[in-house]
Design an enzyme around this catalytic site. Structure first.
Site, PDB file in Angstrom:
ATOM      1  CG  ASN A 263      -1.953   1.075   1.192  1.00  0.00           C
ATOM      2  OD1 ASN A 263      -1.642   2.253   1.140  1.00  0.00           O
ATOM      3  ND2 ASN A 263      -3.221   0.676   1.237  1.00  0.00           N
TER       4      ASN A 263
ATOM      5  CG  HIS B  82      -6.004  -0.159  -1.722  1.00  0.00           C
ATOM      6  ND1 HIS B  82      -7.260  -0.594  -1.363  1.00  0.00           N
ATOM      7  CD2 HIS B  82      -5.966   1.165  -1.414  1.00  0.00           C
ATOM      8  CE1 HIS B  82      -7.956   0.414  -0.870  1.00  0.00           C
ATOM      9  NE2 HIS B  82      -7.194   1.492  -0.889  1.00  0.00           N
TER      10      HIS B  82
ATOM     11  CD  GLU C 125      -5.037  -6.268  -2.082  1.00  0.00           C
ATOM     12  OE1 GLU C 125      -5.660  -6.893  -1.213  1.00  0.00           O
ATOM     13  OE2 GLU C 125      -4.870  -5.020  -2.033  1.00  0.00           O
TER      14      GLU C 125
ATOM     15  CB  CYS D 298     -11.078  -2.919  -0.564  1.00  0.00           C
ATOM     16  SG  CYS D 298     -10.140  -2.228  -1.955  1.00  0.00           S
TER      17      CYS D 298
ATOM     18  CB  CYS E  14      -7.987  -4.838  -4.371  1.00  0.00           C
ATOM     19  SG  CYS E  14      -7.050  -3.383  -3.832  1.00  0.00           S
TER      20      CYS E  14
ATOM     21  CG  ASP F 222      -6.173   2.430   2.569  1.00  0.00           C
ATOM     22  OD1 ASP F 222      -5.649   3.018   1.605  1.00  0.00           O
ATOM     23  OD2 ASP F 222      -6.186   1.195   2.687  1.00  0.00           O
TER      24      ASP F 222
END
Length: 279
Positions: A175, A186, A188, A213, A216, A276
């Site tokens: 991140n 993020h 990923e 999330c 992602c 975030d």
């Protein structure tokens, strides 16, 4: 291949290396430059100790660690000389000067040391991952955890990710919302960005320290990545059902290490965490 006890020692030493960089950063924030550079010295020392332990070597003194690590890494040629320069600057100068190198340090001398120290620790961890356990799923998660720790040591959010194909890590990321002021980077997303254009994602597995999330997860579904392995989902439930409903296999390892890492971060910086996840 190293045994379980040795592996745990390696993991503890690497974890301590990242923690010590964080301690150095805290000292720097308070203008304690001599203490900060001392912490950076110990960070590379712990990382070097981990590298030796992974190869069945034990050094009982600082000088012994310096000599053994130097001989080992140069004989293997796995870590670039440019990355190793910081080790010479901190460790060799410290030993030769008997701590004199750490006296009367100023901001201009200390701050440029942080990035090379992080790069060395990361290079050591990645080299061990490639050498020791090329087909061990737990190693891939440990690599993601290493990315998370690296991100935290940079002042960011501790979420890391790696992309794996045919038993090899082909991309890593963490991140970088804070570091690059980019709300979509993020863990990923940074990992996939670092992978570049790899064509089809068929046969890949993405590892993440935290359940992805919806942003992602949407990217994972879009790229047809069919398997996701996560460290935990207790601190953030994420988009598991969404991914599974789109044919993605999701494995939650529920690792206490990942839970603790995120739990400590959320407790320390709740506003950044809410930023975030869009709260």
């Amino acid at each position: 291949m190293i045994n379980g006890e040795s592996r745990r020692l390696v993991e503890r030493r690497l974890k301590r290396a990242y923690e010590t960089v964080e301690e150095a950063h805290l000292m720097a924030e308070h203008g304690r430059w001599n203490t900060a550079v001392n912490r950076l010295y110990y960070a590379v020392f712990y990382a070097a100790h981990a590298y030796l332990a992974a190869h069945g070597q034990v050094a009982k003194t600082h000088k012994g660690t310096r000599l053994a690590f130097g001989a080992l890494v140069h004989s293997q040629g796995k870590i670039a000389d440019e990355v190793l320069k910081i080790y010479h600057e901190l460790v060799t100068e410290r030993d030769n000067a008997d701590y004199g190198f750490f006296m009367d340090m100023e901001k201009e001398q200390v701050m440029p040391l942080f990035e090379p120290v992080r790069a060395l620790i990361s290079a050591i961890e990645r080299t061990l991952a490639e050498q020791q356990f090329p087909a061990d799923p737990d190693l891939f998660m440990q690599a993601a955890i290493a990315e998370a720790r690296l991100g935290r040591s940079e002042g960011g959010i501790p979420i890391g990710s790696v992309l794996v194909r045919d038993g090899q890590i082909i991309a890593r990321g963490h991140n970088k919302r804070v570091q690059e002021k980019n709300p979509i980077l993020h863990g990923e997303m940074d990992c996939l960005n670092n992978a570049g254009r790899i064509g089809s994602y068929k046969g890949t597995t993405i590892y993440s320290t935290l359940m992805p999330c919806y942003m992602c997860a949407g990217t994972i579904v879009q790229f047809k990545i069919k398997k996701v392995i996560v460290g935990e989902s207790r601190t953030f439930a994420g988009a598991r059902a969404f991914m599974e409903n789109h044919g993605v296999e999701v494995i939650d390892l529920d690792l206490p290490e990942c839970v603790q890492m995120m739990g400590e971060f959320i407790a320390a910086e709740p506003e950044l965490w809410n930023e975030d996840i869009g709260e």
